[in-house]
Motif scaffolding. Sequence first.
Motif, short mmCIF file in Angstrom:
data_model
loop_
_atom_site.label_atom_id
_atom_site.label_comp_id
_atom_site.label_asym_id
_atom_site.label_seq_id
_atom_site.Cartn_x
_atom_site.Cartn_y
_atom_site.Cartn_z
N ASP A 12 0.85 -1.18 0.00
CA ASP A 12 0.00 0.00 0.00
C ASP A 12 0.89 1.24 0.00
O ASP A 12 1.82 1.32 0.81
CB ASP A 12 -0.90 -0.01 1.24
N ASP A 13 0.60 2.17 -0.87
CA ASP A 13 1.43 3.38 -0.96
C ASP A 13 0.99 4.48 0.00
O ASP A 13 1.68 5.47 0.17
CB ASP A 13 1.44 3.92 -2.39
N ASN A 38 5.67 -0.25 -0.55
CA ASN A 38 4.91 0.94 -0.90
C ASN A 38 4.50 1.08 -2.35
O ASN A 38 3.83 2.05 -2.71
CB ASN A 38 5.70 2.19 -0.47
N ASP A 39 4.88 0.14 -3.18
CA ASP A 39 4.40 0.17 -4.56
C ASP A 39 4.55 -1.22 -5.18
O ASP A 39 5.14 -2.11 -4.57
CB ASP A 39 5.12 1.25 -5.40
N GLY A 40 3.98 -1.37 -6.36
CA GLY A 40 3.96 -2.68 -7.00
C GLY A 40 5.33 -3.21 -7.39
O GLY A 40 5.55 -4.42 -7.37
N GLN A 42 8.18 -2.61 -5.73
CA GLN A 42 8.76 -3.12 -4.48
C GLN A 42 8.13 -4.45 -4.10
O GLN A 42 8.82 -5.36 -3.62
CB GLN A 42 8.53 -2.12 -3.33
N ASN A 64 -4.57 0.74 -6.07
CA ASN A 64 -4.05 1.99 -6.62
C ASN A 64 -2.69 2.31 -6.03
O ASN A 64 -2.60 2.95 -4.99
CB ASN A 64 -5.04 3.12 -6.36
N MET A 65 -1.64 1.83 -6.70
CA MET A 65 -0.27 2.09 -6.27
C MET A 65 0.53 2.60 -7.45
O MET A 65 0.21 2.29 -8.60
CB MET A 65 0.38 0.80 -5.75
N PRO A 66 1.59 3.36 -7.17
CA PRO A 66 2.44 3.85 -8.26
C PRO A 66 3.34 2.76 -8.83
O PRO A 66 3.52 1.72 -8.20
CB PRO A 66 3.27 4.95 -7.58
N ARG A 67 3.88 3.03 -9.98
CA ARG A 67 4.84 2.21 -10.72
C ARG A 67 4.25 0.90 -11.24
O ARG A 67 4.47 0.53 -12.38
CB ARG A 67 6.11 1.94 -9.93
N LYS A 68 3.50 0.19 -10.43
CA LYS A 68 2.80 -1.02 -10.87
C LYS A 68 1.61 -1.15 -9.95
O LYS A 68 1.75 -1.22 -8.74
CB LYS A 68 3.73 -2.23 -10.76
N ASN A 69 0.40 -1.16 -10.52
CA ASN A 69 -0.80 -1.19 -9.67
C ASN A 69 -1.12 -2.61 -9.20
O ASN A 69 -0.51 -3.59 -9.64
CB ASN A 69 -1.99 -0.53 -10.37
#
Length: 149
Positions: A12-13, A38-40, A42, A64-69
């Motif tokens: 979860d971001d 914190n993101d897809g 990671q 809804n996460m940055p870089r990869k959802n």
Amino acid sequence: MNEQKFNLLLADDDEDDCDFFKEALDELHLPISLVTVNDGVQLMDFLFECSAKNLPDVLFLDLNMPRKNGFECLTEIKKIDKLQHLPVIVFSTSLDMNIVDLMYEKGAVYYIRKPGDFSKLKKVIGNALSVTAENNYKQPAREHFILQP
């Protein structure tokens, strides 16, 4: 359930959501270890680095996460042999039924809409861990897919 130690992974971001999740776990007084990413990207890096024996028991996945959802991550997880059986609980602010249906089809175990109320958050996380263990980490029938607090 108290005899089993849960190794959880939260992707979860949103820092506040992560903090509330941790606080809810603390108040449940269950034997739990929690790792957060914190993101897809990671998330997938973490899962690739885990050996098959050290995978988390359950992944709580925000969509809804940055870089990869979350959708991209779930799709990728279900295509990788060592990750196919990782129980994924979608943990999102959205409750769009088209998305819920898609997450079910993609193999998520449960879907939780993030509650705004802390006591409901605590209740739904505890319930999710209980029913996931009771169902041997398998996906239930579609009518039981959405967990409510």
